[in-house]
Design an enzyme around this catalytic site. Structure first.
Site, PDB file in Angstrom:
ATOM      1  N   HIS A 203       0.858  -1.182   0.000  1.00 13.43           N
ATOM      2  CA  HIS A 203       0.000   0.000   0.000  1.00 13.43           C
ATOM      3  C   HIS A 203       0.907   1.249   0.000  1.00 13.43           C
ATOM      4  CE1 HIS A 203      -2.500   3.136   1.876  1.00 13.43           C
ATOM      5  NE2 HIS A 203      -3.494   2.522   1.263  1.00 13.43           N
TER       6      HIS A 203
ATOM      7  N   ARG B  39       1.232   3.747   1.783  1.00  9.70           N
ATOM      8  CA  ARG B  39       1.778   4.223   3.058  1.00  9.70           C
ATOM      9  C   ARG B  39       3.018   3.425   3.468  1.00  9.70           C
ATOM     10  NH1 ARG B  39      -1.201   6.964   7.182  1.00  9.70           N
ATOM     11  NH2 ARG B  39       0.518   6.563   8.607  1.00  9.70           N
ATOM     12  N   LYS B  40       3.338   2.363   2.720  1.00 11.85           N
ATOM     13  CA  LYS B  40       4.493   1.540   3.066  1.00 11.85           C
ATOM     14  C   LYS B  40       5.730   2.034   2.303  1.00 11.85           C
ATOM     15  CE  LYS B  40       1.459  -0.812   5.372  1.00 11.85           C
ATOM     16  NZ  LYS B  40       0.272   0.013   5.222  1.00 11.85           N
ATOM     17  N   LEU B  41       6.908   1.488   2.624  1.00  9.94           N
ATOM     18  CA  LEU B  41       8.118   2.010   1.977  1.00  9.94           C
ATOM     19  C   LEU B  41       8.106   1.775   0.474  1.00  9.94           C
ATOM     20  CD1 LEU B  41       9.100   2.132   4.952  1.00  9.94           C
ATOM     21  CD2 LEU B  41      11.389   1.716   4.060  1.00  9.94           C
TER      22      LEU B  41
END
Ligand code: PLP
Length: 378
Positions: free
Chosen positions: A181, A183-185
């Site tokens: 997603h 919002r992940k790195l």
């Protein structure tokens, strides 16, 4: 009011990702195919696992992990309430009961002790989360789960690039679930992965994500002769597309650099925040390193309440977020009787997540910390 706008997170997407997605489209193969297969191999190698099975999200990865473990009605699965709600939801997808355990204040993670406190004869498994990228104590929890004879699913949604005991956080996990997603790195828009070391588990997971078919659509397509597939069990369509995997492959090449940059930014936050009383920023645990997917700060004797801090940051152009949510406080889990979860409730009530992303400048950080300093002086 400041003109400045500092987002909490921006995915690092460049021309290379756009080109890779375009190449996948031009290839004419856009569903799960060769790029997904390559992404699975390269991702698994990066996180220290033997096999990767790409899926549509970490939520579906967690669901399949529990299906694989044979969890169902009448079973209990211990989860942290302090997690994105998908962790607890996955347990309900298989008809089992989530049982909430408390977490450690410094790491936000389950410990063998907090799990043991809520374990019953019906406990079949635990989903332990590497909270916001902070690894849980992999050695302690794997040993404890084995000792109790229960399963352990590692929710590594936020943990690509984190390490525990000098290895990638997922290395040595029986089964780990990852998220891509934004919002992940690293991101594929939406997307997830299950990693395992056991080849038979990988085969079953591939089947479970693709309608229970004994041969994948890609293999059928590649065969010169007609292949008559069989449907071995009732399963799901949780596939990732080749367009997503094309983006994921480019993102994977950025991972080490992104982790290094985030850790530098976090070190600067630590330096600046040390001057302000009442703020406790997240740090590496003794046994590992976080990728700082979330840089959270616990208010501990700070002059202002969390929501007041969030409002002032927003007024000064800083998009911060409340700390990690607690599922047991949400209406969806109002019917669950949870034991006392004092640390969970403190962390979710008194912490906030500060902006951290590749475009964050030293000047941005000084501004953010300046807002906090002014609040502390009021
Ligand atoms: C700990 C945790 N588990 C699971 C998920 C679900 O991930 P996805 O959005 O890929 O389904 C998230 C997403 O934020 C998460 O933080």
């Amino acid at each position: 009011m400041s003109q400045r706008k500092i987002p909490v997170m921006i995915p690092m997407l460049g021309e290379e990702e756009a080109q890779a997605a375009a190449d996948a489209v031009r290839s004419g193969w856009v569903a799960q195919g060769p790029r997904v297969a390559r992404f699975e191999q390269e991702f698994a190698a990066t996180v220290g696992a033997q096999h990767g099975v790409a899926v549509s999200s970490c939520t579906t990865a967690l669901h399949l992990a529990l299906v694989l473990q044979g969890i169902g009605a009448g079973d209990e699965v211990v989860v942290p309430s302090l997690s994105f709600i998908a962790t607890a939801n996955a347990v309900r997808y298989v008809g089992a009961t989530p049982v909430f355990a408390d977490v450690d204040l410094a790491t936000g993670n389950l410990t063998a002790e907090t799990i043991d406190a809520v374990r019953t004869a019906r406990t079949r498994s635990v989903i332990a989360v590497h909270q916001g990228g902070v690894p849980f104590d992999t050695a302690a929890l794997r040993k404890a789960a084995d000792g109790w004879g229960i399963g352990l699913v590692e929710d590594a949604a936020c943990a690509a690039g984190s390490t525990a005991y000098g290895q990638p956080a997922g290395a040595g996990a029986r089964i780990a679930a990852w998220s891509f997603h934004p919002r992940k790195l690293i991101t594929t828009g939406e997307g997830g992965m299950v990693t395992v070391d056991d080849a038979e588990w990988a085969t079953r997971l591939r089947r479970l994500r693709e309608h229970g078919m004994n041969v994948s659509a890609a293999d059928r397509h590649a065969s010169a002769q007609p292949v008559l597939e069989a449907y071995l069990e009732t399963a799901y369509n949780y596939r990732m597309t080749d367009i997503q995997a094309a983006v994921g492959l480019v993102q994977l090449g950025r991972l080490a650099g992104l982790v290094a940059q985030r850790r530098e930014l976090a070190a600067r936050y630590h330096e600046l925040l040390a001057e302000i009383d009442g703020l406790v920023p997240v740090r590496d645990p003794a046994y590992g390193q976080t990728n700082y997917q979330s840089f959270w700060v616990l208010l501990d004797g700070f002059g202002a309440a969390r929501d007041e801090v969030l409002a002032e940051l927003a007024a000064q152009g800083v998009s911060a977020r409340r700390g990690i949510m607690a599922a047991h406080l949400e209406p969806a889990y109002a019917d669950v009787t949870a034991g006392p979860l004092p640390v969970t409730e403190r962390l979710t009530r008194d912490s906030l997540i500060l902006p951290l992303h590749h475009a964050l400048t030293a000047d941005d950080q000084a501004h953010i910390v300046g807002v906090l300093r002014d609040l502390a002086r009021r």
